[in-house]
Scaffold this motif. Structure first.
Motif, mmCIF file in Angstrom:
data_model
loop_
_atom_site.group_PDB
_atom_site.id
_atom_site.type_symbol
_atom_site.label_atom_id
_atom_site.label_comp_id
_atom_site.label_asym_id
_atom_site.label_seq_id
_atom_site.Cartn_x
_atom_site.Cartn_y
_atom_site.Cartn_z
ATOM 1 N N SER A 73 86.251 -35.440 64.346
ATOM 2 C CA SER A 73 85.108 -35.325 65.257
ATOM 3 C C SER A 73 83.917 -36.164 64.786
ATOM 4 C CB SER A 73 84.705 -33.895 65.423
ATOM 5 O OG SER A 73 85.745 -33.163 65.927
ATOM 6 N N LEU B 265 80.260 -28.391 63.965
ATOM 7 C CA LEU B 265 81.613 -28.219 64.508
ATOM 8 C C LEU B 265 81.963 -26.739 64.539
ATOM 9 C CD1 LEU B 265 84.325 -29.640 65.356
ATOM 10 C CD2 LEU B 265 84.967 -29.517 62.934
ATOM 11 N N GLY C 221 82.457 -29.256 69.164
ATOM 12 C CA GLY C 221 81.225 -29.064 68.431
ATOM 13 C C GLY C 221 80.031 -29.163 69.355
ATOM 14 N N LYS D 98 81.750 -27.413 60.371
ATOM 15 C CA LYS D 98 81.095 -28.474 59.615
ATOM 16 C C LYS D 98 79.630 -28.476 60.010
ATOM 17 C CE LYS D 98 85.146 -31.535 59.316
ATOM 18 N NZ LYS D 98 85.344 -31.394 57.849
ATOM 19 N N TYR E 293 79.595 -33.128 60.092
ATOM 20 C CA TYR E 293 80.064 -33.376 61.449
ATOM 21 C C TYR E 293 79.802 -34.825 61.847
ATOM 22 C CZ TYR E 293 80.734 -32.359 66.471
ATOM 23 O OH TYR E 293 81.160 -32.341 67.769
ATOM 24 N N TYR F 4 82.438 -36.869 60.288
ATOM 25 C CA TYR F 4 83.677 -36.582 61.010
ATOM 26 C C TYR F 4 83.743 -37.407 62.304
ATOM 27 C CZ TYR F 4 87.343 -33.105 62.204
ATOM 28 O OH TYR F 4 88.511 -32.456 62.498
ATOM 29 N N TRP F 5 82.597 -37.552 62.960
ATOM 30 C CA TRP F 5 82.508 -38.328 64.205
ATOM 31 C C TRP F 5 82.844 -39.795 63.928
ATOM 32 C CZ3 TRP F 5 78.412 -36.481 68.125
ATOM 33 C CH2 TRP F 5 78.540 -37.152 69.361
#
Length: 335
Positions: free
Chosen positions: A8, A133, A266, A308, A313, A316-317
């Motif tokens: 993510s 998230l 998220g 997260k 996050y 992660y994205w």
């Protein structure tokens, strides 16, 4: 094993602007991250880019209720479905960055809508400030209870025997479900025809239950209650291990078909939201996600908790974007 477990989203959080704290000379500066300064002026709008009643909506409403208590604020959920979440993301990106509007962010749709030029998204990943998230949810496939297809291998063999004859629901081109079909074909050679429902999972489910589509592709959280009610039989999960919500259902990988696909859910503010407001919301969300009663309620609804904070996050994205940049050629090749 090729893993498509969907990570993510990420972006640099916007610089702090005036709004949440009074830091002018001679003014009484407030404590950064104080929720009272960011969220108590008027109700917060939580934009959900999918239909009411779906798993994204259910999880968002749970989160909104819990955050209201943590922040002593009012949070109104507003559903803006359409175009695989793109309508809601557009509304979020265009909202005033004052801490009063946040929204759900689902992957892969939020990433793919930017990477796929044909979608003509009016935003990019720099349009959002990630908050946190809540869910990582594997994909799975279901058939009607009277179907002769009972296992992942049954499905692969049936699709190999009659290429393109079987039809499966998706929530739109380049959606999570679409990637399942494309990767399944790449790995096994089995061709299954997609039937795209860009308005979301609800119309896809209706079409499947009405006998108009052979296979229902959805997240585990969507299929678990339907399986419990006897409406569907889930035959396989596209995860690296069996889902605790469907422990008797095998993974495709364990039967030798190495396809793993999951989605994530998220939240984000529009870019430019003051950093202290982002931090305050992210910290409140972290407290909610550390509450074991809240986690239990999520699990009771088939939602797989995976938290997260804003910084993690965001990373992660970024990682997710890199993953889907390698997957989009599969979509383009189908066109």
């Amino acid at each position: 094993m090729r893993r498509l477990t969907v990570f993510s989203a990420a972006l640099a959080l916007a610089a702090v602007t005036a709004g949440c704290a009074d830091t002018s000379e001679g003014g009484g500066a407030t404590t950064p991250g104080d929720p009272a300064d960011c969220f108590s002026q008027r109700p917060i709008e939580l934009v959900v880019g999918y239909d009411a009643g779906g798993s994204t909506d259910v999880g968002a409403r749970m989160m909104a209720t819990a955050l209201e208590s943590k922040l002593d604020a009012t949070i109104n959920v507003v559903n803006r479905p359409g175009a695989g979440g793109q309508v809601g993301l557009t509304a979020l990106a265009n909202a005033q960055p004052d801490g009063q509007t946040m929204g759900t962010v689902n992957f892969p749709s939020a990433i793919v809508s930017v990477l796929d030029e044909s979608r003509q998204a009016a935003y990019d990943r720099n349009s959002f400030a990630p908050i946190g998230l809540q869910v990582i949810d594997p994909s799975a496939v279901a058939v009607r209870p009277d179907s002769p297809i009972r296992t992942p291998t049954d499905l692969v063999e049936a699709a190999l025997a009659a290429p393109g004859r079987l039809q499966a629901t998706t929530t739109g081109p380049a959606s999570n479900e679409h990637f399942v079909l494309l990767e399944l074909e790449r790995v096994t050679g089995a061709t299954i025809s997609p039937v795209h429902f860009s308005e979301g999972g609800a119309p896809a489910t209706t079409a499947f239950l009405g006998g108009n589509v052979d296979l229902l592709l959805a997240n585990v959280s969507d299929l678990t209650p339907m399986a419990a009610n006897g409406e569907v039989r889930v035959i396989g999960v596209f995860g690296d291990e069996r889902s605790p919500f469907l422990p008797d259902v095998p993974t495709f990988a364990e039967e030798g078909h190495d396809v793993e696909v999951a989605s994530s859910r998220g939240y984000a503010f529009p870019a430019g939201t003051p950093q202290e407001c982002v931090t305050a919301m992210s910290e409140a969300m972290g407290e909610v996600m550390s509450d074991q009663e809240f986690i239990r309620k999520m699990q009771d609804l088939g939602l797989a908790p995976s938290h997260k904070d804003a910084e993690a996050y965001a990373q992660y994205w970024t990682e997710s974007t890199e993953v889907f940049e390698t997957l989009l050629p599969l979509v383009r090749a189908e066109r």
